[in-house]
Design an enzyme around this catalytic site. Structure first.
Site, PDB file in Angstrom:
ATOM      1  N   GLY A  14       0.762  -1.251   0.000  1.00  0.00           N
ATOM      2  CA  GLY A  14       0.000   0.000   0.000  1.00  0.00           C
ATOM      3  C   GLY A  14       0.788   1.294   0.000  1.00  0.00           C
ATOM      4  N   SER A  20       1.692   8.244   1.780  1.00  0.00           N
ATOM      5  CA  SER A  20       0.983   7.037   2.232  1.00  0.00           C
ATOM      6  C   SER A  20       1.351   6.680   3.667  1.00  0.00           C
ATOM      7  CB  SER A  20       1.366   5.841   1.345  1.00  0.00           C
ATOM      8  OG  SER A  20       0.986   6.055   0.008  1.00  0.00           O
ATOM      9  N   ASP A  65      -1.667  -7.116  -7.176  1.00  0.00           N
ATOM     10  CA  ASP A  65      -3.055  -6.674  -7.240  1.00  0.00           C
ATOM     11  C   ASP A  65      -3.852  -7.672  -6.405  1.00  0.00           C
ATOM     12  OD1 ASP A  65      -5.740  -6.339  -7.874  1.00  0.00           O
ATOM     13  OD2 ASP A  65      -5.380  -5.967 -10.007  1.00  0.00           O
ATOM     14  N   VAL A  66      -4.340  -7.222  -5.239  1.00  0.00           N
ATOM     15  CA  VAL A  66      -5.001  -8.144  -4.296  1.00  0.00           C
ATOM     16  C   VAL A  66      -6.350  -8.658  -4.781  1.00  0.00           C
ATOM     17  CG1 VAL A  66      -3.822  -7.330  -2.217  1.00  0.00           C
ATOM     18  CG2 VAL A  66      -5.955  -6.208  -2.953  1.00  0.00           C
ATOM     19  N   ALA A  96     -12.702   2.335  -2.984  1.00  0.00           N
ATOM     20  CA  ALA A  96     -14.118   2.395  -3.335  1.00  0.00           C
ATOM     21  C   ALA A  96     -14.228   3.345  -4.516  1.00  0.00           C
ATOM     22  CB  ALA A  96     -14.948   2.903  -2.166  1.00  0.00           C
ATOM     23  N   TYR A 156     -18.248   8.729   4.218  1.00  0.00           N
ATOM     24  CA  TYR A 156     -17.398   7.524   4.281  1.00  0.00           C
ATOM     25  C   TYR A 156     -18.165   6.309   3.740  1.00  0.00           C
ATOM     26  CZ  TYR A 156     -13.349   4.836   5.718  1.00  0.00           C
ATOM     27  OH  TYR A 156     -12.228   4.049   5.722  1.00  0.00           O
ATOM     28  N   LYS A 163     -14.853  -1.279   6.116  1.00  0.00           N
ATOM     29  CA  LYS A 163     -13.952  -1.304   7.288  1.00  0.00           C
ATOM     30  C   LYS A 163     -14.553  -2.118   8.426  1.00  0.00           C
ATOM     31  CE  LYS A 163     -10.371   1.270   5.931  1.00  0.00           C
ATOM     32  NZ  LYS A 163      -9.090   0.614   5.579  1.00  0.00           N
ATOM     33  N   THR A 194      -3.654  12.014   3.338  1.00  0.00           N
ATOM     34  CA  THR A 194      -2.982  11.183   2.339  1.00  0.00           C
ATOM     35  C   THR A 194      -3.702  11.360   1.008  1.00  0.00           C
ATOM     36  OG1 THR A 194      -4.433   9.299   2.743  1.00  0.00           O
ATOM     37  CG2 THR A 194      -2.479   9.446   4.115  1.00  0.00           C
ATOM     38  N   SER A 196      -5.485   9.205  -0.410  1.00  0.00           N
ATOM     39  CA  SER A 196      -6.822   8.620  -0.238  1.00  0.00           C
ATOM     40  C   SER A 196      -7.794   9.581   0.433  1.00  0.00           C
ATOM     41  CB  SER A 196      -6.763   7.355   0.622  1.00  0.00           C
ATOM     42  OG  SER A 196      -6.311   6.287  -0.127  1.00  0.00           O
TER      43      SER A 196
END
Ligand code: IMJ
Length: 255
Positions: A14, A20, A65-66, A96, A156, A163, A194, A196
């Protein structure tokens, strides 16, 4: 001075860029003597990581790539080829669709919901399975979460549900992997600017909430990183299945 992760091998996922949380964690791990394996998604992150890696103590940089099973089995093979036990893994990944973090939650599409679950929650299960064979001596798996899993945080939305799922997965993994002496925990970080987070509308308003936290300040990535060092180290040998809040105390406040 002895260092907390001397002689340990740690995987950090990540790192997208220098802001990050995963990069702060990698820096702290290197400072404490760990050797690192870094994974990245796509060419842009590879360029970033290649730039940042020289300051770390990196044994391997590997694409992952998970959402692709074959990339996770590829990671397992790459770790085996290193021929040294892995002691720690950090999961610092989420995604997302941008529009799902802006429009009403009730509008979330099935595909958007499943994408957030796949990348942000299921990936912990998949990563745990991928690193287990490399952890014959036991170890520590840590993930990053956010208060939006338990409380409603404006916008969120689908990430809050992801999460919540991530935190529950963390507990089930902790319960199962404990017999191998693998600990699994989550760090719930306060808002940090960050990549994100910057993308989110109204994010600076969230940072203003710092004034109402017990410590009266925002979360510093280095504080999150030091908590990750603790969880990866022997100092946390009795700690598993926990959500550790590193958030200036924001989580306790009722107003
Ligand atoms: C994200 C959305 C809404 C509110 C938010 C956040 N607050 C914080 C975040 C208050 C702190 C950041 N955060 C904790 C996240 O987990 C972000 C996840 C994320 C961000 C993006 C932005 C760009 C994109 N997709 C994303 N997917 C997940 O396209």
């Amino acid at each position: 001075m002895s260092r907390l992760l001397e002689g340990k091998l740690a995987l950090v996922t990540g790192i997208a860029n220098r802001w990050s949380l995963a990069y702060a964690i990698a820096q702290a791990f290197a400072r404490e003597g760990a050797t690192l394996v870094l994974t990245y998604l796509g060419e842009r992150q590879k360029v970033s990581i290649d730039e940042l890696a020289p300051d770390l103590n990196v044994a391997l940089i590997h694409p992952c790539d998970v959402t692709k099973d074959e990339e996770l089995t590829g990671l397992t093979s790459a770790l085996a080829a290193l021929k040294q036990p892995l002691h720690a893994a950090v999961h610092s990944l989420a995604f997302a669709n941008r529009e799902d973090l802006a429009r009403p939650f009730v509008e979330t599409s099935r595909a958007g919901f499943l994408l957030a679950q796949d990348v942000s929650a299921y990936s912990l299960v998949a990563l745990a399975r991928a690193v287990m064979p490399a952890m014959p001596e036991g170890g520590s798996i840590s993930t990053l979460t956010y208060l939006g899993s338990q409380r409603v945080v404006p916008n969120y939305n689908v990430m809050g549900v992801a999460k919540a799922s991530l935190e529950a997965a963390m507990r089930y993994l902790a319960s199962e992997l404990g017999e191998r002496n693998i600990r699994v925990n989550a760090i719930s970080a306060g808002p940090v600017k960050t990549a994100s987070a910057r993308a989110i509308k109204g994010f600076s308003g969230i940072l203003d909430a710092a004034a109402r936290t017990p410590l009266r300040r925002n979360t510093d990535p280095a504080e999150v990183a030091d908590a990750a060092v603790f969880l990866a180290s022997g100092l946390a040998r009795g700690v598993t299945g926990n959500v550790l809040f590193v958030d200036s105390g924001m989580q306790i406040m009722g107003f």
